[in-house]
Design a protein around this motif. Structure first.
Motif, PDB file in Angstrom:
ATOM      1  N   ALA A   1       0.578  -0.924   0.133  1.00 44.49           N
ATOM      2  CA  ALA A   1      -0.133  -0.191  -0.174  1.00 44.49           C
ATOM      3  C   ALA A   1       1.167   1.467  -0.312  1.00 44.49           C
ATOM      4  O   ALA A   1       1.976   1.203   0.734  1.00 44.49           O
ATOM      5  CB  ALA A   1      -0.898   0.410   1.188  1.00 44.49           C
ATOM      6  N   ALA A   2       0.035   2.157  -0.546  1.00 44.55           N
ATOM      7  CA  ALA A   2       0.914   3.453  -0.870  1.00 44.55           C
ATOM      8  C   ALA A   2       0.246   4.727  -0.194  1.00 44.55           C
ATOM      9  O   ALA A   2      -1.154   4.468  -0.730  1.00 44.55           O
ATOM     10  CB  ALA A   2       2.514   4.128  -1.563  1.00 44.55           C
ATOM     11  N   ILE A   3       0.426   5.855   0.201  1.00 42.33           N
ATOM     12  CA  ILE A   3      -0.022   6.780   0.557  1.00 42.33           C
ATOM     13  C   ILE A   3       0.855   8.385   0.314  1.00 42.33           C
ATOM     14  O   ILE A   3       1.825   8.478   0.695  1.00 42.33           O
ATOM     15  CB  ILE A   3      -0.548   6.824   1.820  1.00 42.33           C
ATOM     16  CG1 ILE A   3      -1.386   8.186   1.707  1.00 42.33           C
ATOM     17  CG2 ILE A   3       0.311   7.214   3.213  1.00 42.33           C
ATOM     18  CD1 ILE A   3      -2.838   8.253   3.527  1.00 42.33           C
ATOM     19  N   THR A   4      -0.009   9.368  -0.438  1.00 39.30           N
ATOM     20  CA  THR A   4       0.642  10.319  -0.884  1.00 39.30           C
ATOM     21  C   THR A   4       0.560  11.276   0.151  1.00 39.30           C
ATOM     22  O   THR A   4       0.177  11.312   0.854  1.00 39.30           O
ATOM     23  CB  THR A   4       0.180  10.650  -1.621  1.00 39.30           C
ATOM     24  OG1 THR A   4      -1.404  11.556  -1.411  1.00 39.30           O
ATOM     25  CG2 THR A   4      -0.151   9.891  -3.487  1.00 39.30           C
ATOM     26  N   SER A   5       1.091  11.922   0.165  1.00 39.51           N
ATOM     27  CA  SER A   5       0.996  13.591   1.420  1.00 39.51           C
ATOM     28  C   SER A   5      -0.224  14.014   1.169  1.00 39.51           C
ATOM     29  O   SER A   5      -0.109  15.409   2.408  1.00 39.51           O
ATOM     30  CB  SER A   5       2.510  15.016   0.533  1.00 39.51           C
ATOM     31  OG  SER A   5       2.343  14.562  -0.446  1.00 39.51           O
ATOM     32  N   GLY A   6      -1.132  13.681   0.141  1.00 39.32           N
ATOM     33  CA  GLY A   6      -2.203  14.860   0.115  1.00 39.32           C
ATOM     34  C   GLY A   6      -3.682  13.516   0.443  1.00 39.32           C
ATOM     35  O   GLY A   6      -4.252  13.680   0.899  1.00 39.32           O
ATOM     36  N   GLY A   7      -2.800  12.340   0.848  1.00 43.59           N
ATOM     37  CA  GLY A   7      -3.801  10.956   1.385  1.00 43.59           C
ATOM     38  C   GLY A   7      -4.473  10.018   0.173  1.00 43.59           C
ATOM     39  O   GLY A   7      -5.202   9.643   0.826  1.00 43.59           O
ATOM     40  N   SER A   8      -4.362  10.406  -0.911  1.00 42.62           N
ATOM     41  CA  SER A   8      -3.928   9.537  -1.886  1.00 42.62           C
ATOM     42  C   SER A   8      -4.094   7.970  -1.195  1.00 42.62           C
ATOM     43  O   SER A   8      -2.784   8.118  -1.712  1.00 42.62           O
ATOM     44  CB  SER A   8      -3.964  10.149  -3.181  1.00 42.62           C
ATOM     45  OG  SER A   8      -4.837  11.136  -3.882  1.00 42.62           O
ATOM     46  N   THR A   9      -4.334   7.418  -2.110  1.00 42.74           N
ATOM     47  CA  THR A   9      -3.983   5.516  -1.383  1.00 42.74           C
ATOM     48  C   THR A   9      -3.758   4.486  -2.796  1.00 42.74           C
ATOM     49  O   THR A   9      -4.940   4.500  -3.890  1.00 42.74           O
ATOM     50  CB  THR A   9      -5.283   5.486  -0.222  1.00 42.74           C
ATOM     51  OG1 THR A   9      -5.583   5.315  -0.721  1.00 42.74           O
ATOM     52  CG2 THR A   9      -4.703   6.181   0.860  1.00 42.74           C
ATOM     53  N   ARG A  10      -3.207   4.076  -2.583  1.00 47.23           N
ATOM     54  CA  ARG A  10      -3.346   2.162  -3.775  1.00 47.23           C
ATOM     55  C   ARG A  10      -3.048   1.072  -3.046  1.00 47.23           C
ATOM     56  O   ARG A  10      -2.245   1.469  -2.227  1.00 47.23           O
ATOM     57  CB  ARG A  10      -2.581   2.828  -4.961  1.00 47.23           C
ATOM     58  CG  ARG A  10      -0.894   3.538  -4.538  1.00 47.23           C
ATOM     59  CD  ARG A  10      -0.626   3.031  -6.148  1.00 47.23           C
ATOM     60  NE  ARG A  10       1.191   3.330  -6.275  1.00 47.23           N
ATOM     61  CZ  ARG A  10       1.424   4.001  -6.356  1.00 47.23           C
ATOM     62  NH1 ARG A  10       1.686   4.898  -5.962  1.00 47.23           N
ATOM     63  NH2 ARG A  10       2.991   3.259  -5.949  1.00 47.23           N
ATOM     64  N   TYR A  11      -3.468   0.412  -3.497  1.00 47.87           N
ATOM     65  CA  TYR A  11      -3.265  -0.557  -2.374  1.00 47.87           C
ATOM     66  C   TYR A  11      -2.915  -2.128  -3.697  1.00 47.87           C
ATOM     67  O   TYR A  11      -3.794  -2.048  -4.812  1.00 47.87           O
ATOM     68  CB  TYR A  11      -4.566  -1.423  -1.644  1.00 47.87           C
ATOM     69  CG  TYR A  11      -4.801  -0.854  -0.640  1.00 47.87           C
ATOM     70  CD1 TYR A  11      -5.933   0.609  -0.898  1.00 47.87           C
ATOM     71  CD2 TYR A  11      -4.372  -0.640   0.216  1.00 47.87           C
ATOM     72  CE1 TYR A  11      -5.881   1.725   0.368  1.00 47.87           C
ATOM     73  CE2 TYR A  11      -4.946   0.268   1.664  1.00 47.87           C
ATOM     74  CZ  TYR A  11      -5.325   1.658   1.446  1.00 47.87           C
ATOM     75  OH  TYR A  11      -5.846   2.183   2.444  1.00 47.87           O
ATOM     76  N   ALA A  12      -2.327  -2.996  -3.108  1.00 46.66           N
ATOM     77  CA  ALA A  12      -2.246  -3.967  -3.894  1.00 46.66           C
ATOM     78  C   ALA A  12      -3.454  -5.164  -4.138  1.00 46.66           C
ATOM     79  O   ALA A  12      -4.269  -4.625  -3.056  1.00 46.66           O
ATOM     80  CB  ALA A  12      -1.486  -5.092  -3.313  1.00 46.66           C
ATOM     81  N   ASP A  13      -3.822  -5.668  -5.457  1.00 44.83           N
ATOM     82  CA  ASP A  13      -5.321  -6.325  -5.293  1.00 44.83           C
ATOM     83  C   ASP A  13      -5.998  -7.174  -3.841  1.00 44.83           C
ATOM     84  O   ASP A  13      -6.729  -7.497  -3.544  1.00 44.83           O
ATOM     85  CB  ASP A  13      -5.583  -6.760  -6.190  1.00 44.83           C
ATOM     86  CG  ASP A  13      -5.946  -6.052  -7.713  1.00 44.83           C
ATOM     87  OD1 ASP A  13      -4.875  -6.164  -8.840  1.00 44.83           O
ATOM     88  OD2 ASP A  13      -5.897  -4.929  -6.919  1.00 44.83           O
ATOM     89  N   SER A  14      -4.368  -7.922  -3.484  1.00 45.86           N
ATOM     90  CA  SER A  14      -3.968  -8.850  -2.861  1.00 45.86           C
ATOM     91  C   SER A  14      -4.405  -8.415  -0.972  1.00 45.86           C
ATOM     92  O   SER A  14      -4.874  -9.448  -0.444  1.00 45.86           O
ATOM     93  CB  SER A  14      -3.106  -9.783  -2.411  1.00 45.86           C
ATOM     94  OG  SER A  14      -2.018  -8.906  -2.028  1.00 45.86           O
ATOM     95  N   VAL A  15      -5.613  -7.076  -0.839  1.00 51.75           N
ATOM     96  CA  VAL A  15      -5.102  -7.015   0.377  1.00 51.75           C
ATOM     97  C   VAL A  15      -6.054  -5.478   0.017  1.00 51.75           C
ATOM     98  O   VAL A  15      -7.102  -4.657   1.513  1.00 51.75           O
ATOM     99  CB  VAL A  15      -3.666  -6.317   1.261  1.00 51.75           C
ATOM    100  CG1 VAL A  15      -2.541  -6.632   1.217  1.00 51.75           C
ATOM    101  CG2 VAL A  15      -3.394  -4.796   0.134  1.00 51.75           C
ATOM    102  N   LYS A  16      -6.841  -5.258  -0.510  1.00 53.74           N
ATOM    103  CA  LYS A  16      -7.696  -4.653  -0.614  1.00 53.74           C
ATOM    104  C   LYS A  16      -8.760  -4.822  -0.127  1.00 53.74           C
ATOM    105  O   LYS A  16      -8.989  -6.086  -0.166  1.00 53.74           O
ATOM    106  CB  LYS A  16      -8.750  -4.255  -1.918  1.00 53.74           C
ATOM    107  CG  LYS A  16      -7.060  -3.349  -3.345  1.00 53.74           C
ATOM    108  CD  LYS A  16      -7.653  -3.109  -4.559  1.00 53.74           C
ATOM    109  CE  LYS A  16      -6.809  -2.456  -5.216  1.00 53.74           C
ATOM    110  NZ  LYS A  16      -7.525  -2.415  -6.852  1.00 53.74           N
ATOM    111  N   GLY A  17      -9.439  -4.370   0.585  1.00 51.70           N
ATOM    112  CA  GLY A  17     -10.722  -4.545   1.491  1.00 51.70           C
ATOM    113  C   GLY A  17     -10.289  -4.918   2.813  1.00 51.70           C
ATOM    114  O   GLY A  17     -10.526  -4.452   4.035  1.00 51.70           O
ATOM    115  N   ARG A  18      -8.694  -5.694   3.678  1.00 47.27           N
ATOM    116  CA  ARG A  18      -8.700  -5.799   4.578  1.00 47.27           C
ATOM    117  C   ARG A  18      -7.300  -5.107   5.316  1.00 47.27           C
ATOM    118  O   ARG A  18      -7.474  -5.386   6.661  1.00 47.27           O
ATOM    119  CB  ARG A  18      -7.615  -8.120   4.540  1.00 47.27           C
ATOM    120  CG  ARG A  18      -8.642  -8.685   4.007  1.00 47.27           C
ATOM    121  CD  ARG A  18      -8.309  -9.682   3.442  1.00 47.27           C
ATOM    122  NE  ARG A  18      -6.977  -9.646   3.031  1.00 47.27           N
ATOM    123  CZ  ARG A  18      -5.609 -10.260   3.113  1.00 47.27           C
ATOM    124  NH1 ARG A  18      -5.239 -10.241   4.394  1.00 47.27           N
ATOM    125  NH2 ARG A  18      -4.241  -9.806   2.807  1.00 47.27           N
TER     126      ARG A  18
END
Length: 122
Positions: A49-66
């Motif tokens: 997972a990653a998060i920008t300074s502005g709060g935008s996030t992204r996740y690996a498909d395997s962990v989304k929702g968890r």
């Protein structure tokens, strides 16, 4: 000099939860993207997972929702809340941060923590 120090790893049974923390310290002007990676035995390191300074996030498909990533900009800290853990989540988890150390330069190299072990088993 910049350091990233992780905490919160350990052993948990399947279905359990853990919360990882990573605090950056040292000569920090600002921090761009912060993230969590993991590496299981015999596998390549992968983005969790990653998060920008502005709060935008992204996740690996395997962990989304968890898993949920968050950050405290004032304290240069990033968190990873991990719920519904599975044995496949077992790995060493590393935090990363793109850190500017000088106000006059946009250069923001990536720094890494030392890693924290997460083991999910019954």
């Amino acid at each position: 000099q910049v350091q990233l120090v992780e905490s919160g790893g350990g052993w948990v049974q399947p279905g359990g939860s853990l919360r990882l923390s990573c605090a950056a310290s040292g000569s920090i002007f600002s921090i761009n993207t912060m993230g969590w990676y993991r590496q299981a035995p015999g596998k390549q390191r992968e983005l969790v997972a990653a998060i920008t300074s502005g709060g935008s996030t992204r996740y690996a498909d395997s962990v989304k929702g968890r898993f949920t990533i968050s950050r405290d900009n004032a304290n240069h800290t990033v968190f990873l809340q991990m719920n519904s853990l599975k044995p496949d989540d077992t790995a060493v988890y590393y935090c990363s941060a793109e850190i500017r150390t000088r106000y006059y330069s946009p250069y923001a190299p990536t720094y890494w923590g030392q890693g924290t072990q997460v083991t999910v088993s019954s």
